[in-house]
Design an enzyme around this catalytic site. Structure first.
Site, PDB file in Angstrom:
ATOM      1  N   ILE A   1     -19.906  25.460   9.147  1.00 47.47           N
ATOM      2  CA  ILE A   1     -21.097  24.617   9.280  1.00 47.47           C
ATOM      3  C   ILE A   1     -21.398  24.399  10.758  1.00 47.47           C
ATOM      4  CG2 ILE A   1     -22.087  22.330   8.830  1.00 47.47           C
ATOM      5  CD1 ILE A   1     -20.095  22.193   6.397  1.00 47.47           C
ATOM      6  N   LYS A   2     -22.643  24.609  11.136  1.00 51.07           N
ATOM      7  CA  LYS A   2     -23.107  24.328  12.503  1.00 51.07           C
ATOM      8  C   LYS A   2     -24.100  23.182  12.410  1.00 51.07           C
ATOM      9  CE  LYS A   2     -25.667  26.709  16.254  1.00 51.07           C
ATOM     10  NZ  LYS A   2     -27.117  26.436  16.217  1.00 51.07           N
ATOM     11  N   THR A   3     -23.868  22.130  13.211  1.00 53.87           N
ATOM     12  CA  THR A   3     -24.756  20.969  13.100  1.00 53.87           C
ATOM     13  C   THR A   3     -24.834  20.198  14.400  1.00 53.87           C
ATOM     14  OG1 THR A   3     -25.398  19.186  11.605  1.00 53.87           O
ATOM     15  CG2 THR A   3     -23.061  19.289  12.242  1.00 53.87           C
TER      16      THR A   3
END
Length: 281
Positions: free
Chosen positions: A190-192
């Site tokens: 996950i990239k956030t």
């Protein structure tokens, strides 16, 4: 069959994550998403082959590219660098009311042909077009997992309702919600957004239920040390590293920044120590 798929996913994830379970990934989808003007500060970096040679020499763990740039510069990539191919995007030329939608620009089979180790797709959680991007991500994940490819979700809460209710898209409650939604959809990474503190980002990591969470690097920081401090806090919060674009390619000599980031991510070095070691301060 399931066992073989899982082995493939685990093996390919190791092409990004070192034994410490962390990674520094260079992102370069900006020429499409923001436009070539993002390269104005260091114009030679508009040529992907030029900047990719620099970041690979500096030791990044992986790179994230759109299909066309992966095709143009794939021969520059060395075997020890993971290749992530992003399959959704949008341009800034699109009408303002449609900026909350990402569209397909490639398919899992295209990424496989390019030798990708992972595929990525964006979901703007809270967008009026959330359902379209959920469907796109579900299709990408289903096909990619059949082939043993890890799937990365760029989990970006944004939209008028979020601004109205929470004030900003980086509010930890919506970033946390987006990370959980990504994990619930089957993301392998996950990239956030950065949420502003180690304590709140730790909640984002907790909500992801064991799926590695990486920082989205965002706009170029005026002071390199400030960005290193953010990445340090991400690691302290249990984050798995960072996906960084502008803080690398908008610097004429990106190698000291990359090496300082690697010190922080993989050696747990204090930001000041890492910055001094690489001549950034």
């Amino acid at each position: 069959m399931e066992a073989f798929q899982n082995i493939g996913i685990r093996r390919r994830l190791r092409r990004f994550f070192r034994r410490d379970g962390r990674a520094l990934i260079f992102a370069m989808d900006h020429g499409f998403e923001h436009g070539p003007e993002d390269f104005t500060e260091v114009w030679e970096h508009v040529n992907p082959r030029v900047i990719l040679k620099k970041v690979i020499r500096a030791g990044v763990d992986g790179v994230m590219l759109l299909p066309g740039i992966a095709r143009i510069s794939g021969d520059v990539l060395t075997p020890n660098v993971g290749l992530m191919v992003k399959l959704t995007s949008k341009t800034n030329l699109r009408p303002k009311e449609d900026q909350f939608l990402q569209s397909p620009l490639g398919f899992v089979e295209d990424a496989i042909k390019l030798g990708a180790d992972a595929v990525a797709a964006t979901v703007y959680w809270g967008s009026p077009y959330e359902d379209i991007m959920m469907k796109q991500f579900a299709e990408v994940a289903s096909i990619a997992h059949d082939f043993g490819l890890p799937v990365v979700q760029f989990s970006y809460p944004r939209g008028p309702y979020i601004n109205e209710k929470y004030g900003k898209k980086e509010d930890y409650r919506v970033v946390m919600y987006g990370a959980r939604a990504a994990a619930e959809m089957g993301a392998d990474m996950i990239k956030t957004y950065w949420t502003g503190s180690k304590e709140t980002f730790a909640k984002v990591v907790d909500a992801a239920a064991g799926v590695p969470v990486l920082l989205s690097g965002g706009a170029k920081a005026k002071n390199p040390l400030e960005f290193l401090k953010v990445v340090y806090e991400v690691i302290e919060a249990g984050g798995a590293g960072a996906v960084v674009g502008r803080n690398i390619f908008q610097r004429e000599n990106p190698e000291p920044m990359i090496k300082a980031l690697l010190r922080v991510i993989h050696r747990n070095e204090e930001p000041e120590e890492a910055a001094k070691a690489e001549g950034l301060i």
